[in-house]
Design an enzyme around this catalytic site. Structure first.
Site, PDB file in Angstrom:
ATOM      1  N   HIS A 173       0.841  -1.203   0.000  1.00 18.24           N
ATOM      2  CA  HIS A 173       0.000   0.000   0.000  1.00 18.24           C
ATOM      3  C   HIS A 173       0.874   1.250   0.000  1.00 18.24           C
ATOM      4  CE1 HIS A 173      -2.606   3.176   1.813  1.00 18.24           C
ATOM      5  NE2 HIS A 173      -3.398   2.720   0.864  1.00 18.24           N
ATOM      6  N   HIS A 194      -3.854   7.546  -5.418  1.00 23.73           N
ATOM      7  CA  HIS A 194      -4.826   8.422  -4.747  1.00 23.73           C
ATOM      8  C   HIS A 194      -5.015   9.697  -5.551  1.00 23.73           C
ATOM      9  CE1 HIS A 194      -3.528   5.987  -1.261  1.00 23.73           C
ATOM     10  NE2 HIS A 194      -4.834   5.946  -1.136  1.00 23.73           N
ATOM     11  N   HIS A 203      -7.650  -0.291  -4.719  1.00 21.39           N
ATOM     12  CA  HIS A 203      -7.947  -0.796  -3.372  1.00 21.39           C
ATOM     13  C   HIS A 203      -8.809  -2.055  -3.417  1.00 21.39           C
ATOM     14  CE1 HIS A 203      -6.394   3.224  -2.441  1.00 21.39           C
ATOM     15  NE2 HIS A 203      -6.005   2.681  -1.319  1.00 21.39           N
ATOM     16  N   HIS A 329     -14.083   8.460   3.207  1.00 30.30           N
ATOM     17  CA  HIS A 329     -12.855   7.672   3.231  1.00 30.30           C
ATOM     18  C   HIS A 329     -11.718   8.375   3.978  1.00 30.30           C
ATOM     19  CE1 HIS A 329      -8.810   7.050   1.393  1.00 30.30           C
ATOM     20  NE2 HIS A 329      -9.054   5.842   1.850  1.00 30.30           N
ATOM     21  N   HIS A 333     -10.097   7.694   7.955  1.00 26.46           N
ATOM     22  CA  HIS A 333      -8.654   7.508   8.172  1.00 26.46           C
ATOM     23  C   HIS A 333      -8.145   8.428   9.275  1.00 26.46           C
ATOM     24  CE1 HIS A 333      -6.633   4.822   5.315  1.00 26.46           C
ATOM     25  NE2 HIS A 333      -7.556   5.131   4.415  1.00 26.46           N
ATOM     26  N   PHE A 350      -1.060   7.992   4.560  1.00 28.81           N
ATOM     27  CA  PHE A 350      -1.154   6.916   3.575  1.00 28.81           C
ATOM     28  C   PHE A 350      -0.055   5.877   3.729  1.00 28.81           C
ATOM     29  CE2 PHE A 350      -3.745   9.796   0.698  1.00 28.81           C
ATOM     30  CZ  PHE A 350      -4.897   9.073   0.889  1.00 28.81           C
ATOM     31  N   HIS A 363     -11.570  -0.189   4.318  1.00 27.64           N
ATOM     32  CA  HIS A 363     -11.592  -0.187   2.857  1.00 27.64           C
ATOM     33  C   HIS A 363     -12.619  -1.143   2.273  1.00 27.64           C
ATOM     34  CE1 HIS A 363      -9.116   2.736   0.847  1.00 27.64           C
ATOM     35  NE2 HIS A 363      -8.476   2.819   2.001  1.00 27.64           N
TER      36      HIS A 363
HETATM   37 CU1  C2O Z   1      -4.718   3.887  -0.145  1.00 27.06          CU
HETATM   38 CU2  C2O Z   1      -7.536   4.555   2.367  1.00 27.06          CU
HETATM   39  O1  C2O Z   1      -5.970   4.492   1.301  1.00 27.06           O
END
Ligand code: C2O
Length: 602
Positions: A173, A194, A203, A329, A333, A350, A363
């Protein structure tokens, strides 16, 4: 004041299949009616008294009705010779590693020269895996045992350089999300998943292999990830199984103040402290965030994000995330990550996010939102992007046998073909009535600043009048369905932000927002939000240090759908709309450069 407990909301029955609504039902308000003070004093606080038909009608007004007609073709510019892909043999140091916080490169083990292409026949799925809501799965001891055992094996039993180990998986990731790979045949350009249209598909694939690896570890090929059901009142807390300190699912780098509080899907760390907000109010606010983020963006580009092709340089330009990525989203985070560690690690940055097992659960729900947007929401434009450069873009992952595999975006569209599905649960946000403040408040009439000239720093609320193009007015339902009117906000942002950035956008909102308290943020005129997570990627290989000084700014833009919003607040026939941009978090180094109206058909 009537209070509303999550369980009351839970009992709502939600119509799942919107029907075609005849034109007779589509009565539009012609006169400008900024939301009246009466609404704000409304004594009836109980969303159970909502009128789903009315709301659905509103929704369909914006969408242009006519559910189920033929699909438009979403096309982009002519396909490049090659689609976007990573040069996985040149994985390199990123800013995150440079900062010393990773301790090593964000690169998974070296890939061999031969990498097989994915085919469905090589990856059979004998049973359809059922991804369940995590708050329910937490109550199933056998499931929790399997799940935590799989993660424990990945964390401790596998050799550290086994690409299936938890740590190496988190680096995959990090590599794709902090631009460790150059673009194929473009050594000076970095690949990033992103802030552009690759977000959803990358994802989905990442979870697909992670889930298969878990199944392999415990010898249960039907093992399915849970999803963090933050769009439902019962799921708006951190799911229990991740909070057991003795479990492999635990991560100490989380905000301890949030371990037991209800999530705020419009959270911004700098400007609020949601412990004061009653849960019933937060529930409604969250459902309204969900509705606006899912229902307003009727076109693929607004939902999935900006196009991104081989050769595109995003080192000084953030192409533009779609609604799916921006909120909730990013917000979930940042809310989950530590309140004190730099960059709100793990979940708040990230590069480190994949180190928290809850990442994969979060996710799964983001992935479910993609699925729902495609399958449960009305409107014929809710399709996947069909641009060849998009369909053929590819990534490389390691599978459950530690073999590398090359996968294409176009093979990620059908989840059942990929061997999993999502348990059906109610979608209480779909027909949520518009938000009204929980208590009477003083309404300050909106006074646009007469003198706004751009660029302008977003260090305080900016209010401007925006003239709509003449074609905005008097459009037919078909024309609105064909083209979404969008509010475009262009801005520049300091490059290597280590903080969460957020500003909110309102149209003709009666609330002043100059000194908002928590319960006035999600209001009827809220058009959307911009958020960006701590993001250290995009290294310029020779001059990484310059990137952190703030002297390099990145251009970016936010595109928000207006059709439904303007119909809801009754100003769709006004030639001027009043836009308020409200800084919430980390906007010290953000300049607005333009605010304008455009149209998009894809
Ligand atoms: Cu690649 Cu929620 O992030």
């Amino acid at each position: 004041m009537a209070s509303l407990s999550p369980s009351t909301i839970n009992n709502l029955t939600i119509p799942q299949n919107p029907q075609i609504i005849s034109n007779n039902n589509l009565r539009l308000r012609s006169k400008k009616s900024i939301i009246s003070c009466k609404n704000h004093n409304n004594k009836n606080e109980n969303p159970n008294n909502k009128t789903p038909i009315l709301d659905r009608r509103n929704m369909l007004i914006g969408l242009g009705g006519l559910y189920g007609s033929t699909l438009p073709l979403i096309t982009g510019s002519p396909a490049n010779a090659e689609p976007m892909a990573p040069d996985v043999y040149s994985c390199a140091l990123t800013d995150a590693a440079w900062e010393g916080s990773v301790g090593d490169f964000c690169c998974p083990p070296k890939f061999p020269r031969e990498i097989k292409e994915f085919s469905f026949s090589d990856y059979p799925s004998p049973v359809l895996k059922n991804r369940r809501p995590a708050h329910l799965a937490s109550k199933d001891p056998e499931y929790v045992r399997d799940y935590s055992r799989a993660i424990r094996i990945m964390r401790t039993d596998l050799a550290p350089f086994d690409p299936r180990s938890f740590y190496q998986q988190s680096k995959i990731h990090c590599a794709y999300c902090d631009a460790s790979y150059p673009q194929l045949n473009n050594p000076d350009k970095r690949m990033e998943v992103h802030g552009n249209w690759l977000f959803a598909s990358f994802h989905r694939w990442y979870l697909y292999f992670f889930e298969r690896i878990m199944g392999k570890m415990i010898n249960k090929p039907d093992f399915a990830l849970p999803f963090w059901n933050w769009d439902h009142p019962d799921g708006m807390r951190m799911p229990e199984m991740y909070k057991d300190m003795d479990s492999s699912l635990y991560d100490s780098n989380r905000d301890i103040d949030h371990l037991s509080s209800m999530i705020d899907l419009n959270y911004s760390r700098a400007s609020n402290n949601n412990s004061e907000i009653p849960d019933y109010w937060l529930t409604r606010s969250n459902l309204e965030v969900m509705r606006k983020q899912m229902v307003y963006p009727s076109k693929p580009s607004l939902f999935f994000g900006a196009e991104y092709r081989l050769g595109d340089d995003n080192s000084n330009r953030d192409l533009g995330a779609g609604a799916l990525e921006i909120s909730p989203h990013n917000i979930v985070h940042d809310w989950t990550g530590s309140g004190t560690i730099r960059g709100h690690q793990d979940m708040g940055s990230f590069w480190s996010a994949g180190r928290d097992p809850i990442f994969y659960c979060h996710h799964a729900n983001v992935d479910r939102m993609w699925h729902l947007w495609r399958t449960e929401l009305p409107g014929r434009s809710r399709v996947n992007i069909r641009d060849q450069d998009y369909l053929n873009a590819w990534f490389v992952f390691y599978d459950e046998n530690a073999n590398p595999v090359k996968v294409k975006v176009k093979d990620s569209f059908d989840i059942e073909k990929l061997g999993y599905t999502y348990e059906k649960v109610e979608l209480p946000w779909l027909f949520q009535p518009r938000v009204r403040p929980s208590r009477p408040m003083i309404i300050t009439p909106f006074t646009p600043d007469e003198t706004v000239t751009f660029p302008k720093a977003l260090d305080s609320v900016i209010k401007i009048q925006v003239r709509r193009p003449s074609k905005s007015l008097g459009r037919t339902i078909e024309e609105k369905e064909e083209e979404e009117e969008i509010l475009v906000i262009e801005f520049e942002l300091c490059h290597a932000d280590v903080q969460f950035v957020k500003f909110d956008v309102y149209v003709n909102d009666p609330i002043d927002h100059s000194n908002d308290d928590e319960d006035t943020k999600v209001t009827p005129g809220m058009a959307g939000t911009y958020t960006s997570l701590s993001h250290r990627g995009m290294p310029n290989m020779s001059g990484m240090k310059n990137m952190t000084s703030g002297e390099v700014k990145r251009k970016s833009s936010l595109r928000l759908a207006l059709n439904l919003l303007l119909a809801e607040i009754g100003v769709e026939n006004d030639d001027i709309i009043e836009v308020a941009l409200v800084p919430r978090s980390g906007t010290e180094c953000l300049d607005i450069t333009a605010v304008k109206i455009e149209f998009t058909s894809d």
